[in-house]
Write a protein that holds these residues in place. Sequence first.
Motif, PDB file in Angstrom:
ATOM      1  N   SER A  44     -10.581 -22.242  17.322  1.00 45.59           N
ATOM      2  CA  SER A  44     -10.171 -22.654  18.666  1.00 45.59           C
ATOM      3  C   SER A  44      -8.738 -22.195  18.900  1.00 45.59           C
ATOM      4  CB  SER A  44     -10.297 -24.171  18.809  1.00 45.59           C
ATOM      5  OG  SER A  44     -11.632 -24.543  18.575  1.00 45.59           O
ATOM      6  N   ASP A  65     -13.162 -19.256  19.570  1.00 46.35           N
ATOM      7  CA  ASP A  65     -13.472 -20.173  20.656  1.00 46.35           C
ATOM      8  C   ASP A  65     -12.320 -19.991  21.637  1.00 46.35           C
ATOM      9  OD1 ASP A  65     -13.731 -22.412  22.356  1.00 46.35           O
ATOM     10  OD2 ASP A  65     -12.849 -23.768  20.867  1.00 46.35           O
ATOM     11  N   SER A 175     -12.803 -34.627  19.223  1.00 46.17           N
ATOM     12  CA  SER A 175     -11.992 -33.998  18.188  1.00 46.17           C
ATOM     13  C   SER A 175     -11.537 -35.067  17.203  1.00 46.17           C
ATOM     14  CB  SER A 175     -10.741 -33.376  18.817  1.00 46.17           C
ATOM     15  OG  SER A 175     -10.996 -32.051  19.207  1.00 46.17           O
ATOM     16  N   GLN A 176     -11.028 -34.603  16.057  1.00 49.43           N
ATOM     17  CA  GLN A 176     -10.338 -35.490  15.110  1.00 49.43           C
ATOM     18  C   GLN A 176     -11.184 -36.706  14.715  1.00 49.43           C
ATOM     19  OE1 GLN A 176      -7.989 -34.991  13.206  1.00 49.43           O
ATOM     20  NE2 GLN A 176      -7.447 -36.998  12.488  1.00 49.43           N
ATOM     21  N   THR A 252     -13.447 -25.014  15.112  1.00 51.49           N
ATOM     22  CA  THR A 252     -12.359 -25.777  14.509  1.00 51.49           C
ATOM     23  C   THR A 252     -11.016 -25.177  14.881  1.00 51.49           C
ATOM     24  OG1 THR A 252     -11.364 -26.559  12.454  1.00 51.49           O
ATOM     25  CG2 THR A 252     -12.456 -24.432  12.362  1.00 51.49           C
ATOM     26  N   ARG A 254      -7.732 -27.562  14.404  1.00 54.24           N
ATOM     27  CA  ARG A 254      -6.788 -28.259  13.517  1.00 54.24           C
ATOM     28  C   ARG A 254      -7.166 -28.174  12.041  1.00 54.24           C
ATOM     29  NH1 ARG A 254      -6.181 -33.404  16.125  1.00 54.24           N
ATOM     30  NH2 ARG A 254      -7.296 -32.461  17.840  1.00 54.24           N
TER      31      ARG A 254
HETATM   32  C1  LIG Z   1      -9.887 -27.891  21.535  1.00 58.45           C
HETATM   33  C2  LIG Z   1     -11.294 -27.611  21.260  1.00 58.45           C
HETATM   34  C3  LIG Z   1     -11.750 -27.484  19.942  1.00 58.45           C
HETATM   35  C4  LIG Z   1     -10.861 -27.676  18.738  1.00 58.45           C
HETATM   36  O1  LIG Z   1     -10.724 -29.001  18.337  1.00 58.45           O
HETATM   37  P1  LIG Z   1     -10.022 -29.344  16.937  1.00 58.45           P
HETATM   38  O2  LIG Z   1      -9.979 -30.809  16.923  1.00 58.45           O
HETATM   39  O3  LIG Z   1      -8.674 -28.713  16.945  1.00 58.45           O
HETATM   40  O4  LIG Z   1     -10.876 -28.761  15.857  1.00 58.45           O
HETATM   41  C5  LIG Z   1     -13.056 -27.106  19.757  1.00 58.45           C
HETATM   42  N1  LIG Z   1     -13.889 -26.907  20.792  1.00 58.45           N
HETATM   43  C6  LIG Z   1     -13.488 -27.051  22.060  1.00 58.45           C
HETATM   44  C7  LIG Z   1     -14.453 -26.801  23.147  1.00 58.45           C
HETATM   45  C8  LIG Z   1     -12.181 -27.418  22.336  1.00 58.45           C
HETATM   46  O5  LIG Z   1     -11.797 -27.570  23.612  1.00 58.45           O
END
Ligand SMILES: *Cc1c(COP(=O)(O)O)cnc(C)c1O
Length: 395
Positions: A44, A65, A175-176, A252, A254
Amino acid sequence: MRMDGTIAELAGKHENFYLYDEKSIIERTGILKENFPSVDFLYSVKCNSDHNVVRSVFSQGLGADAASFGEVILSERCGLSKDRIYYSAPGKTDREIEGAVGRCVLIADSLSEIERIRRIWPGAEIGVRINPDFTFRGEGGVPSKFGIDEKELMSVLPGIEKDVHIAGIHVHIKSQELNSDALLRYYRSMFALAGRIEKGLGHGLDFINMGSGIGIPYAPGDSELDLAGLGKAVEGMIEEYNHPGTKVIIETGRFAVGKCGTYVTHVVDRKVSCGKTFVILKNTMNGFVRPSLARLVAKYSPERYPASTEPLFTGVDAFGFVAEGEGQEKVTLMGDLCTAADVIAEDVIMPKLSTGDTVMITNAGAYAAVLTPMQFSSQGPVPQLFLTSDGRILE
Ligand SMILES: *Cc1c(COP(=O)(O)O)cnc(C)c1O
């Protein structure tokens, strides 16, 4: 984390900077590939778009992504082919869709966007982002600005495929997440959703993009996910799903880079005011904004993890402040901006700090430089340095 020779040397040359460590990127992406051998991972880009970081992640085999047209172009420039770049974002303009033609896998975010894609890029093979009829915690959908409601999409299948072919689905709702059971329930729901969509379409899918969710420990009390267990379970689900032609994707940001970055700054002054000791650091809120945002959210929200604050806020104790020196004292760490909101840690125990000392802030690899208002107060952007695995520093 300790202050090593590289950081000390760079701190002698720069007032403040980010340092990204390639070894950490290789290690973290390696953990994913090892535990999820049948899964295709996408990076991402929005979490850290520093070109050295992006190139390094891509060199480990991850696709992109892309959350904007700009990230499609960046991913292309960093060496990815169009079938490795997935462009998913709400509210794409006609111009952005035109730019994306032939450059990436476009993920439609609404039914009206599908209409526009049909006009601008007839014959396109696209993905659709879905707002599913489930959450991480269980059944039932919730309103969202992202994707097409599952029920609404089902009601227009397969007729919606006129002049566009739906090759895959994309869902990202959280997320997280640090709870393995919640992630497993979500993955299971995703395979069931894919089955319903295939039935509605009357054909198979080329990809199921399950978005992100995999979290990392930030605060001292957080624990690392059991990725070996999680990976094994997902591999089992893929086997059971038994569609060799369907790519299973996890995104991913983070996990790949969150731990690779450190923000390094200096003490510029200290003072005692009405009995409280303030240590003033160079560029905090406008160098690495998240620690001061964490103070701000903590001040106004009684919840430990208020909903929908990612990626601006993860947790109150999400960052470590590291310095070397003699003794101990209780201090409040502040930045040098002309606002009282520039607080990064309040009443913390630190070694005795004086002007010129170096302070490092941990967990600065994801949603750090990219989120920081570096134009504020005309202080100039912060250098982002990259330590290669063979010990070179790139800018
Ligand atoms: C921001 C985002 C992620 C990444 O999320 P992380 O918590 O950093 O892994 C993945 N997919 C989409 C669609 C996002 O907007």
